[in-house]
Write an enzyme that holds these catalytic residues in place. Structure first.
Site, PDB file in Angstrom:
ATOM      1  N   HIS A   7      14.076  39.815  51.926  1.00 18.07           N
ATOM      2  CA  HIS A   7      14.367  40.526  53.032  1.00 18.07           C
ATOM      3  C   HIS A   7      13.158  40.125  54.000  1.00 18.07           C
ATOM      4  O   HIS A   7      12.266  39.811  53.581  1.00 18.07           O
ATOM      5  CB  HIS A   7      14.253  41.941  52.892  1.00 18.07           C
ATOM      6  CG  HIS A   7      14.600  42.928  53.957  1.00 18.07           C
ATOM      7  ND1 HIS A   7      13.910  43.050  55.226  1.00 18.07           N
ATOM      8  CD2 HIS A   7      15.987  43.330  54.124  1.00 18.07           C
ATOM      9  CE1 HIS A   7      14.971  43.714  56.010  1.00 18.07           C
ATOM     10  NE2 HIS A   7      15.797  43.916  55.535  1.00 18.07           N
ATOM     11  N   ASP A  31      21.695  45.701  49.518  1.00 16.20           N
ATOM     12  CA  ASP A  31      22.989  45.265  49.373  1.00 16.20           C
ATOM     13  C   ASP A  31      23.232  44.699  47.807  1.00 16.20           C
ATOM     14  O   ASP A  31      24.407  44.721  47.420  1.00 16.20           O
ATOM     15  CB  ASP A  31      23.491  44.063  50.409  1.00 16.20           C
ATOM     16  CG  ASP A  31      23.452  44.365  51.713  1.00 16.20           C
ATOM     17  OD1 ASP A  31      24.003  45.354  51.879  1.00 16.20           O
ATOM     18  OD2 ASP A  31      22.933  43.447  52.561  1.00 16.20           O
TER      19      ASP A  31
HETATM   20  N1  CMC Z   1      16.991  33.514  46.736  1.00 14.58           N
HETATM   21  C1  CMC Z   1      16.434  32.617  46.520  1.00 14.58           C
HETATM   22  N2  CMC Z   1      15.385  32.335  47.443  1.00 14.58           N
HETATM   23  C2  CMC Z   1      15.046  32.897  48.534  1.00 14.58           C
HETATM   24  C3  CMC Z   1      16.044  34.027  48.838  1.00 14.58           C
HETATM   25  C4  CMC Z   1      17.057  34.215  47.995  1.00 14.58           C
HETATM   26  N3  CMC Z   1      17.772  35.414  48.197  1.00 14.58           N
HETATM   27  N4  CMC Z   1      15.524  34.718  49.973  1.00 14.58           N
HETATM   28  C5  CMC Z   1      14.538  33.882  50.415  1.00 14.58           C
HETATM   29  N5  CMC Z   1      14.161  32.922  49.421  1.00 14.58           N
HETATM   30  C6  CMC Z   1      13.064  31.737  49.481  1.00 14.58           C
HETATM   31  C7  CMC Z   1      13.839  30.976  50.549  1.00 14.58           C
HETATM   32  O1  CMC Z   1      14.216  29.646  50.024  1.00 14.58           O
HETATM   33  C8  CMC Z   1      12.184  30.464  51.144  1.00 14.58           C
HETATM   34  O2  CMC Z   1      11.561  29.614  50.359  1.00 14.58           O
HETATM   35  P1  CMC Z   1      10.468  28.621  50.706  1.00 14.58           P
HETATM   36  O3  CMC Z   1       9.542  29.201  51.433  1.00 14.58           O
HETATM   37  O4  CMC Z   1      10.006  27.785  49.484  1.00 14.58           O
HETATM   38  O5  CMC Z   1      11.284  27.506  51.786  1.00 14.58           O
HETATM   39  C9  CMC Z   1      11.380  31.728  51.143  1.00 14.58           C
HETATM   40  O6  CMC Z   1      12.167  32.558  50.185  1.00 14.58           O
HETATM   41  C10 CMC Z   1      11.376  32.557  52.400  1.00 14.58           C
HETATM   42  O7  CMC Z   1      12.791  32.731  52.754  1.00 14.58           O
HETATM   43  P2  CMC Z   1      13.298  32.715  54.251  1.00 14.58           P
HETATM   44  O8  CMC Z   1      14.560  32.558  54.321  1.00 14.58           O
HETATM   45  O9  CMC Z   1      12.267  31.987  55.211  1.00 14.58           O
HETATM   46  O10 CMC Z   1      13.103  34.153  54.623  1.00 14.58           O
HETATM   47  P3  CMC Z   1      13.735  35.067  55.824  1.00 14.58           P
HETATM   48  O11 CMC Z   1      12.944  36.199  56.070  1.00 14.58           O
HETATM   49  O12 CMC Z   1      13.945  34.100  56.779  1.00 14.58           O
HETATM   50  O13 CMC Z   1      15.230  35.476  55.024  1.00 14.58           O
HETATM   51  C11 CMC Z   1      16.874  36.685  54.241  1.00 14.58           C
HETATM   52  C12 CMC Z   1      15.431  36.826  54.699  1.00 14.58           C
HETATM   53  C13 CMC Z   1      17.161  38.210  54.005  1.00 14.58           C
HETATM   54  C14 CMC Z   1      17.938  36.037  55.119  1.00 14.58           C
HETATM   55  C15 CMC Z   1      16.844  35.824  52.808  1.00 14.58           C
HETATM   56  O14 CMC Z   1      15.894  36.597  51.965  1.00 14.58           O
HETATM   57  C16 CMC Z   1      18.297  35.734  52.165  1.00 14.58           C
HETATM   58  O15 CMC Z   1      18.914  34.950  52.676  1.00 14.58           O
HETATM   59  N6  CMC Z   1      18.490  36.505  51.451  1.00 14.58           N
HETATM   60  C17 CMC Z   1      20.146  36.610  50.851  1.00 14.58           C
HETATM   61  C18 CMC Z   1      20.672  37.485  51.736  1.00 14.58           C
HETATM   62  C19 CMC Z   1      20.661  38.786  51.771  1.00 14.58           C
HETATM   63  O16 CMC Z   1      20.735  39.462  50.758  1.00 14.58           O
HETATM   64  N7  CMC Z   1      20.687  39.470  53.024  1.00 14.58           N
HETATM   65  C20 CMC Z   1      20.645  40.853  53.106  1.00 14.58           C
HETATM   66  C21 CMC Z   1      19.445  41.360  53.689  1.00 14.58           C
HETATM   67  S1  CMC Z   1      19.345  43.181  53.643  1.00 14.58           S
HETATM   68  C22 CMC Z   1      20.709  43.683  54.772  1.00 14.58           C
HETATM   69  C23 CMC Z   1      20.538  43.290  56.189  1.00 14.58           C
HETATM   70  O17 CMC Z   1      19.525  43.135  56.569  1.00 14.58           O
HETATM   71  O18 CMC Z   1      21.560  43.264  56.465  1.00 14.58           O
END
Ligand code: CMC
Length: 428
Positions: free
Chosen positions: A306, A363
């Site tokens: 998240h 989720d």
């Molecule tokens: N699985 C594997 N690696 C992950 C994941 C994951 N679900 N989420 C983040 N990472 C890694 C990512 O690869 C990155 O690694 P590095 O620093 O080595 O490049 C690091 O963690 C930080 O990720 P980010 O994408 O920069 O973080 P963000 O804050 O931009 O993304 C997020 C947040 C929710 C989009 C992401 O965690 C994600 O894609 N999760 C899966 C989708 C999901 O479950 N979304 C629902 C969110 S809760 C409900 C809502 O808000 O709608």
């Protein structure tokens, strides 16, 4: 709000910027004068360090895993309150008295029907249309039906539009479902609660009585409560940005729905369940954990991680317990629940996930519950939209009522070509 300053020196010129204090949470540096003082903007794609507004609705402490609505912890609201009461709280700032709650519930109930002509809209969509596509279209179309509540400068019209949106979303969502399965639309019933009515409109058919199970109503109501608001997330920011131009509330909520659809946001519940089904059995989990950790593989563990929570999402805690209750009540022995629990345990002990502070989010378990209740995966994000409508509407109202409100207009770091002269096509 300000008791001290931050000092910034740019090209030898030092200026003070007020540091503002919220009630709780990090302080913010007020950079509104930065461009006038320095001729520079701040650069913050994804708004990871930027507060776009002030708001009194929802507070999140992502490191501690805390979520408060108007000060009340989400677990207390989910366990002890109801979606109607939380809706009142978000809209009005305080918990209602018994009479206020009854009055609010009655008002919402009396707005649940949609204009009969709206049903014609559904028939314009293909039967296999994704229900979120239908929701974007139909909710946007509401502004063509309810002209008497589109004047955003009239607080009474804003109030009516807010009630209409909260009341009609279950009807519109249930109709989107009915349309795709080819069953007749079911009219709302005013003798049922908000959530029981939604279940009835979704699952009842004229051919036989639909028995509304109180355990399912309770679980569904909890799911709605857990999704009611979540401060300045992507879809809420979209609603605020659309609203900042003076667009009518129905159009703004349609914009929020469009944004919510994406798999990184509201679409994650659908993606999470699809992922759990794809994994299928506990022995295949290591393969997927390895894929999630592989930088060359775009695969992510859906329902994990998240932007704000760097701890267990407090909504996931309630969701996991609700999943257990619902499956037990329905006597469902779904192997994906075992896959989910085991995946969570493995991920929580894996250095990659620990280091990056990736925990289950709201989720991760919601799909398990919704699927057991009988919703197809395409409906999951629709349910999220239904519940989040109150948050969107409350945030939109908060913004419009603020006399200091102005159109949202981010700046950019331009990286395209500098000025150059046009060359006619025969000279290129
Ligand atoms: N699985 C594997 N690696 C992950 C994941 C994951 N679900 N989420 C983040 N990472 C890694 C990512 O690869 C990155 O690694 P590095 O620093 O080595 O490049 C690091 O963690 C930080 O990720 P980010 O994408 O920069 O973080 P963000 O804050 O931009 O993304 C997020 C947040 C929710 C989009 C992401 O965690 C994600 O894609 N999760 C899966 C989708 C999901 O479950 N979304 C629902 C969110 S809760 C409900 C809502 O808000 O709608």
């Amino acid at each position: 709000m300000s008791d001290n300053n931050a000092t910034l020196t740019v090209a030898g010129d030092t200026k003070d910027y007020a540091i503002l204090n919220g009630t709780v949470g990090p302080q913010v540096i007020d950079v509104r004068k930065l461009y006038a003082n320095t001729g520079m903007f701040t650069y913050d794609p994804g708004f990871t360090s930027t507060a776009s507004c002030d708001s009194g609705l929802t507070y999140i402490d992502g490191d501690a895993g805390v979520l408060l609505h108007r000060g009340y912890p989400i677990d207390q609201l989910a366990e002890q309150s109801s979606f109607m009461e939380v809706s009142y709280l978000l809209l009005n700032g305080e918990l209602p008295s018994k009479a206020e709650l009854e009055d609010f519930t009655r008002t919402i109930t009396r707005h649940t029907m949609v204009h009969e002509q709206l049903t014609a809209f559904y028939r314009g969509f293909r039967r296999d249309a994704h229900p979120m596509a239908v929701m974007c279209g139909v909710v946007g179309a509401l502004s063509a039906f309810y002209h008497d509540s589109t004047d955003i400068n009239d607080p009474e019209q804003r109030r009516i539009a807010s009630h209409r949106l909260i009341a009609k979303m279950p009807t519109i969502a249930a109709m989107a479902y009915k349309y795709t399965v080819g069953q007749p639309f079911v009219y709302p019933r005013n003798d049922l609660s908000y959530t029981a009515n939604f279940l009835n409109m979704t699952f009842s058919v004229p051919a036989e009585e639909y028995v509304i199970d109180p355990v399912i109503v309770d679980a569904m109501d909890k799911i709605f409560t857990l999704h009611a608001d979540h401060e300045q997330n992507a879809s809420t920011s979209t609603v605020r940005l659309a609203g900042s131009s003076g667009a009518n509330p129905f159009a703004c909520i349609a914009a929020g729905i469009a944004c919510l659809w994406g798999p990184a946001h509201g679409g994650a519940n659908e993606a999470a369940l699809n992922m759990l089904r794809e994994i299928g059995t506990v022995d295949r989990i290591p393969e997927y954990i390895a894929r999630a950790k592989n930088k060359d593989d775009p695969f992510r563990l859906m329902g994990f991680g998240h932007r704000v929570y760097k701890n267990y999402d407090p909504r996931a805690t309630v969701m996991q317990k609700t999943a257990k209750d619902v499956l037990a009540k329905l006597g469902v022995n779904d192997p994906i629940f075992d896959v989910a629990k085991e995946l969570e345990q493995i991920a929580l002990h894996d250095p990659y996930f620990i280091e990056k502070k990736l925990y289950p989010n709201v989720d991760f378990y919601s799909g398990v519950i919704l699927s057991a209740i009988g919703f197809p995966t395409e409906m999951f994000t629709v349910l999220f939209a239904l519940a989040r409508t109150v948050g969107w509407v409350a945030q939109w109202n908060e913004m419009i009522s603020d006399p200091a409100q102005k159109i949202g207009r981010p700046r950019q770091l331009y990286t395209g070509p500098a000025k150059r002269d046009y060359v006619p096509v025969d000279k290129r």
